[in-house]
Design an enzyme around this catalytic site. Structure first.
Site, PDB file in Angstrom:
ATOM      1  N   CYS A   1      53.433   2.985  48.044  1.00 50.98           N
ATOM      2  CA  CYS A   1      52.704   2.072  48.926  1.00 50.98           C
ATOM      3  C   CYS A   1      52.974   0.622  48.532  1.00 50.98           C
ATOM      4  CB  CYS A   1      51.222   2.425  48.958  1.00 50.98           C
ATOM      5  SG  CYS A   1      50.325   1.661  50.330  1.00 50.98           S
TER       6      CYS A   1
ATOM      7  N   GLU B   1      50.049  10.996  45.761  1.00 51.21           N
ATOM      8  CA  GLU B   1      48.968  11.360  44.840  1.00 51.21           C
ATOM      9  C   GLU B   1      47.649  11.612  45.554  1.00 51.21           C
ATOM     10  OE1 GLU B   1      48.285   6.868  45.096  1.00 51.21           O
ATOM     11  OE2 GLU B   1      49.802   8.364  45.595  1.00 51.21           O
TER      12      GLU B   1
ATOM     13  N   HIS C   1      51.252   7.986  50.160  1.00 51.70           N
ATOM     14  CA  HIS C   1      50.596   8.217  48.873  1.00 51.70           C
ATOM     15  C   HIS C   1      50.732   9.692  48.478  1.00 51.70           C
ATOM     16  CE1 HIS C   1      48.382   4.455  47.937  1.00 51.70           C
ATOM     17  NE2 HIS C   1      48.409   4.272  49.254  1.00 51.70           N
TER      18      HIS C   1
END
Length: 249
Positions: free
Chosen positions: A95, A187, A185
């Site tokens: 990001c 994660e 993202h």
């Protein structure tokens, strides 16, 4: 070489999600890395940035900051990232980290003319992904979690676009053999994504987006997470630590 990854922390999660830890914790868990295999440096606080060449790999977090503001800490981190790429250490930007990496290498980052990108998005790979260590063999499209206002509007010279999204033509790229940026993202779990949507509900409503419907449309994104785990495996291999990726939380 220090036998650890370095997470360059460029921001913190929104306040309502901090009870789940910082971005470094989310990334480490999603990457399947033990705590002992990771060091974190807070770039935003002005902490000393270590020699990147001493690390197995570098992962750059997201942030609520804007790359185009060119804050001193961010510009210093950008120069450090360029040095990391020049040294040949594997780098993975997420990001803000994706945007900062592109900026560091000569690309352009601005507000996305399509507006906010948020929710579970569909990522389409390009032809260049077919032979990429991180993206080869992934379905196209695949689901990924996203929340951002800015985008890489022009890739660095020599970079290869690996993926696009409906609102962003440069959703992932590779520069050289060891540096990647992804706008999504990897994660984020579905829980993280829904938490961000709830926190941005007022802004979404003002922009004409129904936050309840957006949250209901969130789905798991295992292939996006696989990109991050492939980066970790790749970094261990090219830095002389081939073998199984350390697991555990």
């Amino acid at each position: 070489m220090t036998a650890s990854f370095l997470i360059l922390e460029t921001g913190r999660p929104i306040a309502s999600m901090r009870r789940h830890g910082g971005f470094d914790h989310w990334i480490r868990v999603a990457a399947g890395l033990r705590a002992s295999a990771v060091d974190t440096v807070d770039a935003q606080s002005g902490a000393t940035l270590p020699n990147p060449a001493d690390r197995i790999g570098v992962i750059v977090t997201g942030s609520g900051a804007m790359v185009s503001d060119r804050e001193p800490w961010s510009e210093r981190a950008a120069q450090w990232l360029k040095d990391a790429v020049d040294s040949g250490v594997p780098v993975f930007g997420i990001c803000y980290g994706h945007q900062l990496l592109a900026h560091a290498l000569g690309g352009e980052v601005t507000d996305n003319p399509a507006g906010r990108g948020m929710g579970t998005v569909q990522v389409k790979t390009t032809g260049g992904a077919a032979t990429d260590p991180l993206f080869s063999g992934l379905p196209s499209p695949f689901a990924a979690q996203a929340t951002h206002l800015q985008s890489v509007r022009r890739l660095p010279e020599g970079a290869q676009c690996l993926a696009t999204a409906a609102h962003d033509p440069n959703y992932a790229f590779r520069f050289g053999d060891q540096a990647w940026g992804v706008q999504f993202h990897p994660e984020f779990s579905a829980m993280h994504m829904r938490g961000y949507i709830r926190a941005r509900a007022d802004a979404l409503c003002a922009e004409g987006t129904d936050p309840v419907a957006l949250a209901q449309s969130v789905s798991a994104a295992p292939h996006a997470r696989e990109v991050l785990r492939r980066f970790v495996r790749h970094a261990y291999t090219v830095r002389g630590r081939a073998g199984t990726v350390p697991g555990g939380r």
